[in-house]
Design a protein around this motif. Structure first.
Motif, PDB file in Angstrom:
ATOM      1  N   LEU A  43      57.980   5.807  31.405  1.00  0.00           N
ATOM      2  CA  LEU A  43      58.578   5.877  32.737  1.00  0.00           C
ATOM      3  C   LEU A  43      58.665   4.487  33.363  1.00  0.00           C
ATOM      4  N   ASP A  44      59.235   4.439  34.554  1.00  0.00           N
ATOM      5  CA  ASP A  44      59.487   3.140  35.186  1.00  0.00           C
ATOM      6  C   ASP A  44      58.222   2.455  35.692  1.00  0.00           C
ATOM      7  N   VAL A  75      61.261  14.148  33.699  1.00  0.00           N
ATOM      8  CA  VAL A  75      60.141  13.209  33.860  1.00  0.00           C
ATOM      9  C   VAL A  75      58.838  13.800  33.349  1.00  0.00           C
ATOM     10  N   ASP A  78      59.843   7.528  38.156  1.00  0.00           N
ATOM     11  CA  ASP A  78      61.050   7.343  37.355  1.00  0.00           C
ATOM     12  C   ASP A  78      62.246   7.797  38.176  1.00  0.00           C
ATOM     13  N   THR A  83      57.963  13.749  29.702  1.00  0.00           N
ATOM     14  CA  THR A  83      58.079  12.419  29.093  1.00  0.00           C
ATOM     15  C   THR A  83      56.735  11.707  29.120  1.00  0.00           C
ATOM     16  N   TRP A 124      53.625   3.150  36.700  1.00  0.00           N
ATOM     17  CA  TRP A 124      52.463   4.043  36.842  1.00  0.00           C
ATOM     18  C   TRP A 124      51.287   3.284  37.395  1.00  0.00           C
ATOM     19  N   CYS A 160      55.290  17.298  39.484  1.00  0.00           N
ATOM     20  CA  CYS A 160      56.277  16.261  39.801  1.00  0.00           C
ATOM     21  C   CYS A 160      57.051  16.658  41.038  1.00  0.00           C
TER      22      CYS A 160
END
Length: 125
Positions: free
Chosen positions: A112-113, A104, A97, A107, A115, A50
């Motif tokens: 998440l927001d 993140v 995210d 998770t 993908w 990440c």
């Protein structure tokens, strides 16, 4: 609308290298964390690496072999993968995210927001 599109997967021999790309749109790359996840055969999807406002993070099994980077001008995040091994085989996804990478990566991607659709990496001789 957030969009993420992965590319760069393929077939590679053990010890080989690949660089994956994640092109994003609909949001400002620098404001979000971008994580790479993979779904290997017979395993749960796992966070690989990440990058965001906080220091980049890597799962232990890829430390020293994978490098994550980003080019804000191209709205692209890269995952350079060296010394690939058969256990690296899987579908690789990028996800985004607002949260920090430390939160993140552990998770589940679906929480998440946003993908992408994934790109397949196969490591085999």
């Amino acid at each position: 609308q957030m969009r993420l599109a992965e590319s760069g997967g393929g077939l590679v021999q053990p010890g080989g290298s690949l660089t994956l790309s994640c092109v994003v749109s609909g949001f400002t790359l620098e404001d979000f964390s971008i994580g790479w996840y993979r779904k290997s055969p017979g395993k749960e999807r796992e966070g690989v690496s990440c990058i965001g406002k906080t220091p980049s993070v890597y799962r232990d099994s890829v430390k020293g072999r994978f490098i994550i980077s980003r080019d804000a001008a191209k709205s692209t995040v890269y995952l350079r993968m060296d010394n690939l091994q058969p256990e690296d085989t899987g579908e690789y996804y990028c996800a985004t995210d607002l949260g920090p990478c430390a939160r993140v990566l552990p998770t589940p991607m679906e929480e998440l927001d946003g993908w992408g659709q994934g790109t397949l990496v196969t490591v085999s001789s």
